[in-house]
Scaffold this motif. Structure first.
Motif, PDB file in Angstrom:
ATOM      1  N   SER A 148       0.862  -1.189   0.000  1.00 44.05           N
ATOM      2  CA  SER A 148       0.000   0.000   0.000  1.00 44.05           C
ATOM      3  C   SER A 148       0.891   1.229   0.000  1.00 44.05           C
ATOM      4  O   SER A 148       1.901   1.270   0.718  1.00 44.05           O
ATOM      5  CB  SER A 148      -0.854   0.044   1.262  1.00 44.05           C
ATOM      6  OG  SER A 148      -1.553  -1.143   1.373  1.00 44.05           O
ATOM      7  N   GLN A 153       3.464   9.102  -0.039  1.00 47.32           N
ATOM      8  CA  GLN A 153       3.615   8.615  -1.418  1.00 47.32           C
ATOM      9  C   GLN A 153       2.344   8.897  -2.230  1.00 47.32           C
ATOM     10  O   GLN A 153       2.414   9.184  -3.426  1.00 47.32           O
ATOM     11  CB  GLN A 153       3.927   7.116  -1.409  1.00 47.32           C
ATOM     12  CG  GLN A 153       5.332   6.823  -0.877  1.00 47.32           C
ATOM     13  CD  GLN A 153       5.613   5.340  -0.730  1.00 47.32           C
ATOM     14  OE1 GLN A 153       4.773   4.584  -0.229  1.00 47.32           O
ATOM     15  NE2 GLN A 153       6.800   4.922  -1.137  1.00 47.32           N
ATOM     16  N   GLY A 179      15.523   6.913   1.073  1.00 45.45           N
ATOM     17  CA  GLY A 179      14.814   5.857   1.795  1.00 45.45           C
ATOM     18  C   GLY A 179      13.369   6.156   2.107  1.00 45.45           C
ATOM     19  O   GLY A 179      12.724   5.393   2.817  1.00 45.45           O
ATOM     20  N   LYS A 182      11.019   6.898  -2.945  1.00 42.78           N
ATOM     21  CA  LYS A 182      10.854   7.584  -4.239  1.00 42.78           C
ATOM     22  C   LYS A 182      10.706   6.581  -5.380  1.00 42.78           C
ATOM     23  O   LYS A 182       9.967   6.815  -6.326  1.00 42.78           O
ATOM     24  CB  LYS A 182      12.074   8.492  -4.523  1.00 42.78           C
ATOM     25  CG  LYS A 182      12.215   9.641  -3.540  1.00 42.78           C
ATOM     26  CD  LYS A 182      13.351  10.562  -3.911  1.00 42.78           C
ATOM     27  CE  LYS A 182      14.715   9.964  -3.698  1.00 42.78           C
ATOM     28  NZ  LYS A 182      15.037   9.599  -2.305  1.00 42.78           N
ATOM     29  N   GLU A 313      12.564  -4.057  -7.868  1.00 46.78           N
ATOM     30  CA  GLU A 313      11.429  -3.313  -7.320  1.00 46.78           C
ATOM     31  C   GLU A 313      10.269  -3.310  -8.316  1.00 46.78           C
ATOM     32  O   GLU A 313       9.102  -3.445  -7.927  1.00 46.78           O
ATOM     33  CB  GLU A 313      11.828  -1.869  -6.980  1.00 46.78           C
ATOM     34  CG  GLU A 313      12.740  -1.732  -5.771  1.00 46.78           C
ATOM     35  CD  GLU A 313      12.027  -1.967  -4.434  1.00 46.78           C
ATOM     36  OE1 GLU A 313      11.982  -3.128  -4.000  1.00 46.78           O
ATOM     37  OE2 GLU A 313      11.533  -1.001  -3.843  1.00 46.78           O
ATOM     38  N   LYS A 317       7.174  -5.034  -6.526  1.00 46.61           N
ATOM     39  CA  LYS A 317       6.159  -4.122  -5.991  1.00 46.61           C
ATOM     40  C   LYS A 317       4.917  -4.046  -6.890  1.00 46.61           C
ATOM     41  O   LYS A 317       3.935  -3.424  -6.525  1.00 46.61           O
ATOM     42  CB  LYS A 317       6.742  -2.703  -5.823  1.00 46.61           C
ATOM     43  CG  LYS A 317       7.865  -2.630  -4.782  1.00 46.61           C
ATOM     44  CD  LYS A 317       7.333  -2.837  -3.382  1.00 46.61           C
ATOM     45  CE  LYS A 317       8.357  -2.626  -2.283  1.00 46.61           C
ATOM     46  NZ  LYS A 317       9.458  -3.575  -2.248  1.00 46.61           N
TER      47      LYS A 317
HETATM   48  N1  LIG Z   1       4.696   1.837   0.445  1.00 48.36           N
HETATM   49  C1  LIG Z   1       5.685   0.996   0.759  1.00 48.36           C
HETATM   50  N2  LIG Z   1       5.438  -0.143   1.410  1.00 48.36           N
HETATM   51  C2  LIG Z   1       6.416  -0.994   1.746  1.00 48.36           C
HETATM   52  N3  LIG Z   1       7.708  -0.787   1.465  1.00 48.36           N
HETATM   53  C3  LIG Z   1       8.025   0.335   0.807  1.00 48.36           C
HETATM   54  C4  LIG Z   1       7.037   1.272   0.424  1.00 48.36           C
HETATM   55  N4  LIG Z   1       7.653   2.287  -0.220  1.00 48.36           N
HETATM   56  C5  LIG Z   1       8.959   1.987  -0.238  1.00 48.36           C
HETATM   57  N5  LIG Z   1       9.188   0.814   0.383  1.00 48.36           N
HETATM   58  C6  LIG Z   1      10.500   0.179   0.620  1.00 48.36           C
HETATM   59  O1  LIG Z   1      11.301   1.109   1.316  1.00 48.36           O
HETATM   60  C7  LIG Z   1      12.652   1.030   0.891  1.00 48.36           C
HETATM   61  C8  LIG Z   1      13.115   2.401   0.430  1.00 48.36           C
HETATM   62  O2  LIG Z   1      12.380   2.798  -0.703  1.00 48.36           O
HETATM   63  P1  LIG Z   1      13.063   3.406  -2.013  1.00 48.36           P
HETATM   64  O3  LIG Z   1      14.222   2.590  -2.438  1.00 48.36           O
HETATM   65  O4  LIG Z   1      11.979   3.648  -2.996  1.00 48.36           O
HETATM   66  O5  LIG Z   1      13.574   4.777  -1.406  1.00 48.36           O
HETATM   67  P2  LIG Z   1      14.269   5.966  -2.161  1.00 48.36           P
HETATM   68  O6  LIG Z   1      13.609   7.203  -1.673  1.00 48.36           O
HETATM   69  O7  LIG Z   1      14.282   5.729  -3.621  1.00 48.36           O
HETATM   70  O8  LIG Z   1      15.736   5.872  -1.562  1.00 48.36           O
HETATM   71  P3  LIG Z   1      17.160   6.363  -2.198  1.00 48.36           P
HETATM   72  O9  LIG Z   1      17.106   7.843  -2.280  1.00 48.36           O
HETATM   73  O10 LIG Z   1      18.139   5.877  -1.187  1.00 48.36           O
HETATM   74  O11 LIG Z   1      17.280   5.681  -3.504  1.00 48.36           O
HETATM   75  C9  LIG Z   1      12.680  -0.010  -0.186  1.00 48.36           C
HETATM   76  O12 LIG Z   1      13.079  -1.229   0.371  1.00 48.36           O
HETATM   77  C10 LIG Z   1      11.244  -0.095  -0.653  1.00 48.36           C
HETATM   78  O13 LIG Z   1      10.920  -1.359  -1.161  1.00 48.36           O
END
Ligand SMILES: Nc1ncnc2c1ncn2[C@@H]1O[C@H](COP(=O)(O)OP(=O)(O)OP(=O)(O)O)[C@@H](O)[C@H]1O
Length: 895
Positions: A148, A153, A179, A182, A313, A317
Motif C-alpha cells: 500500500s 507517497q 529511503g 521515491k 522493485e 512491488k
Molecule cells: N509503500 C511501501 N510499502 C512498503 N515498502 C516500501 C514502500 N515504499 C517503499 N518501500 C521500501 O522502502 C525502501 C526504500 O524505498 P526506495 O528505495 O523507494 O527509497 P528511495 O527514496 O528511492 O531511496 P534512495 O534515495 O536511497 O534511492 C525499499 O526497500 C522499498 O521497497
C-alpha cells in the motif's frame, strides 16, 4: 571553527572553482567545492563571497542538532539539517507557510513585478494554479501494487500526475530524503499513467492522432511509422528473474534476452529501421531516420549499482495482474536495435550508457553557458532564437548515426534516479541526459543540492523548465537577482522551485503526524588515537606536506599547484587510515591484466604515467576526486569504477573530448601496477615494505593492524557479541534473535577494504564486499547474501560504489572509516540502513583520528552543511558567496 583561524585578507582569495571546464570544477567533492568560509569580519561566521555561490550564513539554531560535548548528532529534531527548507518541498508541516511566497505574489503585485519577466509568465501562472493542490492524494486501484502506498507517497503521486499533465514543464524533481520510497512513488506514477503511455507508444501508427496529441514537441518530426510496417510480435516472454540473471552482468548479456510481457502491437519493424540507418548520411536520410524514431515507454537512468534493484522493485512491488514489461539495458551485448527498446513499458539503464549513446549537446549550448557566465547582472542576453533551435535540431538529426539506441527512440518519460549525478551541467553525463528525447522528465534525488546553486541549472535544463533551462536565463533570472538582493532573490528561487520540486525529510510531519515512523538514528563521532609509531609517521608526513605548501606559498604558486596540494591532503587522509595506503598500497584489481601490458611500456613512459596519476585532482568522467585512481595510456585519469563501467560496456573510447584513444581493462593502470613495473617487484605490498629508507617498516606491512582497523574490529566484535540471547527472549523483546545485528563498513579506498579484510578473516567475522570493480551480478549477490544470510554479519563497501540507492535495512550499524569532503555522500551512505523497512535504531560510528587533518575536514563538513542550509535558510544577514582561500589551505595544513 574554521573561520576563527582566518584573517581578513580578501586579496588572498583565489578562484579555485573554475568557471569553465578546467580541472577545478565546481562539481568536485573536494575542498574546491566546499565554498569554505573565510575570515572577512575577523572570525566567526565571516565569509568571502562572490556571485558564484550566493550563499548566506545560518543562525546556529537552525543548524543540525549537534551536541558539542559528546560529539553525538541526534537527527530527531523537527528542524532537519538538510539542504532544503520546509518551504521548498511544499508538503510538510510548514505547508501553510510554504504557500506564502505564492500568496505574496497574489496579494502584493509589487513583489510579483519585482521579478516578473515576460518569459516567466507561465511559471507565475503555474505557481498560482498550484496553490490549491498541496494536500491532494492519489492512489492506484487495489491490487495493482503489492504494497500500500504510504500517505506521503499518495501525495507524491497526486503531485507527479498533476505535473505530468501540466502544459509547462511536464515533470519535476522528487527530492524526498533517501529511503522515503521515491522508487515506489515513481513506479506508482508509471502504473497510474500507463494508459497515456500506451497511447503514446501506439500513436505512431496513426499520424492524425499523433498530431492531435502533440505527442513529442522535442522532436523535429513527428514519427510516422506505417502500421503495415509494424510487426505484431509478442517477443520472447521470459520472466524477469531469468532476464535479470542474464542481463545485468557486464559480460553475459544476450541481446533481447531480457524481454518479458511484451506489449502487443508495439513492435516497430526493426529491419526497416536498420535499412534506413544504413543508407548513408544525407540530410534526407537523416530526416527519414528521425521520422522513423520509434516511440518508447519509460526510461529509468540510474547508477549501475542500483540497476538490478530497480528491476527487482519493478518486479516485486507490482502485482502479477498489472505486471510491467521491463528491459534491463546494460552490458556489452545489449541490443543495437532501438525498436527493441520500444517494446517495453520500462527500460532501465545506467548513466554511463546514456553518456555514451546520446550525442553531446552542440556548440549552441556551450555558447549559452558562456553567455550566462559572461553576462553581468542586469545585462540580459536573449535565449537562443527559435531558428537557432531549429538549426540545432537538424544537427541532432545529422549526428543520429553516431548515437546509440537510447538516443534513437522518443521516450514517453525519462526518470533520472540519483539525479545529483548530473549536478555538474558541464559533464558528458549531464549533456547526455539532456539530449534524450522525452515527453515527461523526472529527477529523483535525496540530495539535489550539494555545492552550489548552479546544480539547479543542470536539473532545470534536463527538465526543460523554461525559461531557466538556458544558462543565460538562469543567471539573469535566478543567480543575479540573488546577488542583487538575497532576500528577494531566494524568495523567488523558492517560488520557482516549488513548482517543480517536492521534498519531504524523515522529520516532516503531515497534520502533526510524522510522515514515517522510523527508529531513531544516532551518529557518533568516535575519536581514535594513533599509536606512537603511527603518530611519528603521520607527523613526518605532515611536516613534509607543510614545507611543500610553504614553498608554493612563498613562490606565489598555490593556485598553480592546486592538484599537488590536493594530493598532499590525500596522503594525510590516507595516513589516518593506514600507513600502507600512503606507501602506494592499492588493490591490484581482480583479473587485472594491466601489469603485463604495463611491463611492455618503456620505463620513461611508466614514470610519466605514474607522475600524471599522482597529481590527478579529478576523474575525467565524474569530475570528483578519483576513487581508486587509474591512468589510461593516453594520460587521462579516472576512478576505476567510472572507467571500468565504460570499458566493459561500450566502444571503449576514452571519454575525454577529442581523445579517441581506445581503452580496455588492460590499458588502464593503477599506481600499484605502475610501481610494480618500475621496481620489478611482484606486489605493491612488497614495494611498500622494502623501501630502503623506511624506518617505520613495521607499520607499513599489510599485516599491520592500524588503529582505525583495530577500532573497527572492536566495534564489530562488540556488535556481534552484544546480543547474547536468553531463554526469555521473544521476537518482540529481542528482534535480534530472528535477525542478527549487522553492520556496514564504508571506506573511500578499496586498499583500506583489503587491509580490513585481513582482520575480519583473522577474527572469523563473516562478511561480504562490494566495490566498483565487481560485476553487477557479484554486487547483487553480495547484497542479497548480506541481507538474507544470518551468518554474514558485515558488509564492507567502497563509498562510491555503495552509497547510493541500495536497500540494506538488515544493517543497523554503519561505520564510516574515513571522512569525505562532502558530508552528503556520508548521509547517503548512512541512509542505506536508515530507510523504510528499518525496525531497529540505527547507530553510525564515524571514526576519526584526533589531532590530524581529519579534525579540519570535520570543520569543513560543518561549513559545507551550513553553506547549503544557509542557501535556503532564514538568516539574511550576510548575503555573500564563498570561495576557498589561501587561508583555508593554511588552515588545512596548520600553518
Ligand atoms: N509503500 C511501501 N510499502 C512498503 N515498502 C516500501 C514502500 N515504499 C517503499 N518501500 C521500501 O522502502 C525502501 C526504500 O524505498 P526506495 O528505495 O523507494 O527509497 P528511495 O527514496 O528511492 O531511496 P534512495 O534515495 O536511497 O534511492 C525499499 O526497500 C522499498 O521497497
Amino acid at each position: 571553527m574554521l573561520a576563527g583561524s582566518m584573517n581578513n585578507d580578501n586579496d588572498n582569495v583565489i578562484d579555485l572553482i573554475s568557471d569553465s571546464g578546467d580541472d577545478f570544477d565546481s562539481d568536485s567533492d573536494d575542498p574546491t567545492s566546499t565554498n569554505v568560509t573565510s575570515g572577512e569580519n575577523g572570525g566567526g561566521q565571516s565569509v568571502c563571497f562572490q556571485d558564484e555561490d550566493l550563499l548566506r550564513s545560518t543562525p546556529s539554531s537552525s543548524r543540525s542538532n549537534i551536541n558539542d560535548n559528546d560529539d553525538v548528532y541526534v537527527y530527531d529534531s523537527p528542524s532537519s539539517h538538510r539542504m532544503l527548507p520546509a518551504s521548498f518541498g511544499g508538503h510538510n508541516s510548514a505547508s501553510n507557510n510554504e504557500l506564502a511566497n505564492v500568496n505574496d505574489m497574489q496579494a502584493r503585485p509589487n513583489l510579483e513585478n519585482r521579478f516578473m519577466d515576460p518569459d516567466e509568465s507561465a511559471v507565475y501562472q503555474e505557481a498560482l494554479q498550484n496553490i490549491s493542490l498541496d494536500k491532494r492524494e492519489d492512489d492506484l486501484d487495489e491490487g495493482v501494487l503489492s504494497v500500500s502506498l504510504l500517505k506521503h507517497q499518495k501525495m507524491a503521486l497526486a503531485w507527479m500526475v498533476s505535473k505530468e499533465n501540466s502544459s509547462h514543464c511536464a515533470g519535476g524533481i522528487l527530492a524526498d530524503d533517501q529511503g522515503l520510497g521515491k522508487t515506489v512513488s515513481t513506479i506508482a506514477l508509471i502504473l497510474k499513467q500507463k494508459s497515456q503511455q500506451s497511447k503514446f507508444m501506439c500513436a505512431d501508427s496513426d499520424p492524425l492522432k499523433s498530431e492531435a496529441l502533440n505527442l513529442d514537441e522535442d522532436d523535429e518530426a513527428v514519427t510516422v511509422v506505417d502500421k503495415e510496417k509494424q510487426s505484431v510480435n509478442d517477443g520472447p516472454k521470459k520472466d524477469l528473474d531469468a532476464s535479470l540473471s542474464t542481463a545485468a552482468s557486464t559480460s553475459d548479456v544476450k541481446p533481447s534476452s531480457s524481454h518479458m510481457d511484451i506489449v502487443p502491437n508495439r513492435i516497430v519493424e526493426s529491419k526497416v529501421e536498420r535499412k534506413k540507418t544504413k543508407t548513408g548520411t544525407s540530410s534526407a536520410s537523416s530526416t527519414m531516420r528521425s521520422m522513423m524514431r520509434p516511440a518508447a515507454g519509460t526510461l529509468v537512468v540510474c547508477p549501475a549499482s542500483v540497476l538490478k534493484q530497480w528491476a527487482n522493485e519493478l518486479n516485486d512491488k507490482v502485482s502479477q495482474s498489472a505486471r510491467l514489461s521491463v528491459l534491463v539495458y546494460h552490458g556489452g551485448a545489449r541490443t543495437k536495435d532501438p525498436s527493441e527498446l520500444a517494446k517495453y513499458d520500462v527500460v532501465v539503464t545506467t548513466y554511463t550508457i546514456v553518456a555514451n549513446e546520446v550525442p553531446k549537446q552542440n556548440a549552441d549550448d556551450d555558447q549559452d553557458q558562456k553567455n550566462g557566465e559572461e553576462s553581468s547582472v542586469g545585462n540580459k542576453r536573449k535565449p537562443p532564437s527559435k531558428s537557432k533551435k531549429r538549426k540545432k535540431k537538424l544537427k541532432d538529426s545529422d549526428i543520429d548515426l553516431d548515437s546509440g539506441p537510447v538516443a534513437r527512440v522518443r521516450w514517453f518519460r525519462v526518470v533520472l534516479d540519483e539525479a545529483q549525478t548530473i549536478k555538474n551541467f558541464r559533464t558528458q553525463v549531464a549533456k547526455g541526459c539532456c539530449g534524450l528525447r522525452a515527453k515527461r522528465r523526472w529527477c529523483l534525488s535525496g540530495t539535489p543540492i550539494q555545492n552550489s546553486i548552479d546544480e539547479l541549472y543542470s536539473y532545470f535544463r534536463f527538465l526543460k523548465y523554461d525559461p531557466y533551462s538556458t544558462y543565460s536565463s538562469f543567471c539573469t533570472m535566478i543567480k543575479h537577482p540573488i546577488a542583487r538582493n538575497a532576500v528577494h532573490g531566494y524568495k523567488k528561487l523558492q517560488t520557482v522551485l516549488r513548482i517543480v520540486l517536492l521534498r519531504r525529510t524523515k522529520e516532516t510531519t503531515i497534520n502533526g503526524e510524522p510522515i514515517i515512523n522510523l527508529p531513531p538514528k544516532t551518529i557518533k563521532l568516535q575519536k581514535v588515537d594513533f599509536t606512537k609509531e603511527e603518530r611519528a609517521f603521520y607527523l613526518t608526513l605532515e611536516e613534509r606536506s607543510r614545507q611543500q605548501f610553504k614553498e608554493y606559498a612563498a613562490a606565489g604558486t598555490v593556485k598553480q599547484n592546486y592538484a599537488n596540494i590536493l594530493l598532499l591532503l590525500l596522503r594525510l587522509r590516507q595516513a589516518c587510515d593506514h600507513p600502507l595506503l600512503v606507501k602506494g598500497h592499492q588493490s591490484v584489481f581482480k583479473g587485472d591484466g594491466s601489469i603485463e601490458m604495463a611491463k611492455q611500456l618503456s620505463k620513461e613512459r611508466v614514470i610519466d604515467l605514474l607522475a600524471r596519476l599522482e597529481v590527478s585532482a579529478l576523474c575525467a568522467v565524474c569530475r570528483d576526486t578519483p576513487e581508486d585512481a587509474v591512468v589510461a595510456m593516453c594520460g587521462h585519469i579516472f576512478c576505476y569504477q567510472c572507467i571500468y563501467e565504460r570499458i566493459t560496456t561500450d566502444e571503449n573510447m576514452c571519454p575525454v573530448p577529442n581523445c579517441r584513444n581506445t581503452l580496455s581493462t588492460e590499458s588502464v593502470f593503477s599506481s600499484g601496477t605502475l610501481k610494480i613495473c618500475i621496481s620489478g617487484k611482484t606486489s605493491t605490498h612488497a614495494i611498500a615494505s622494502s623501501s630502503a629508507d623506511d624506518e617505520l617498516s613495521s607499520i607499513s606491512q599489510s599485516s599491520y593492524i592500524s588503529s582505525k582497523i583495530q577500532a573497527t574490529v572492536d566495534i564489530l566484535n562488540s556488535i556481534i557479541n552484544m546480543h547474547a540471547l536468553t531463554d526469555s527472549d521473544t521476537i518482540e523483546s529481542n528482534p535480534n534473535r530472528v535477525s542478527p545485528v549487522k553492520a556496514i563498513v564504508f571506506s573511500q579506498w578499496t586498499g583500506m577494504l583489503d587491509l580490513l579484510e585481513f582482520s575480519l578473516n583473522s577474527n572469523l567475522i563473516q562478511y561480504r564486499r562490494l566495490d566498483g570493480t565487481m560485476s553487477l551480478n557479484s554486487r547483487d549477490k553480495a547484497v542479497k547474501d548480506f541481507n538474507t544470510d544470518p551468518e554474514v554479519r558485515v558488509m564492507i563497501m567502497s563509498l562510491k560504489a555503495g552509497n547510493l540507492g541500495l536497500n540494506m535495512v538488515a544493517a543497523c550499524h554503519v561505520i564510516l572509516l574515513d571522512l569525505w569532503w562532502n558530508p552528503y555522500a556520508e548521509d547517503q551512505a548512512i541512509d542505506r540502513a536508515h530507510r523504510i523497512g528499518q525496525t531497529r535504531p540505527v547507530t553510525v560510528s564515524r571514526l576519526t583520528i584526533t589531532d590530524t587533518v581529519e579534525d579540519r575536514i570535520l570543520s569543513l563538513q560543518e561549513e559545507k552543511r551550513a553553506m547549503v542550509n544557509s542557501a535556503f535558510g532564514e538568516d539574511k544577514s550576510s548575503a555573500h558567496a564563498t570561495r576557498l582561500t589561501v587561508d583555508d589551505l593554511r588552515y588545512l595544513f596548520r600553518i
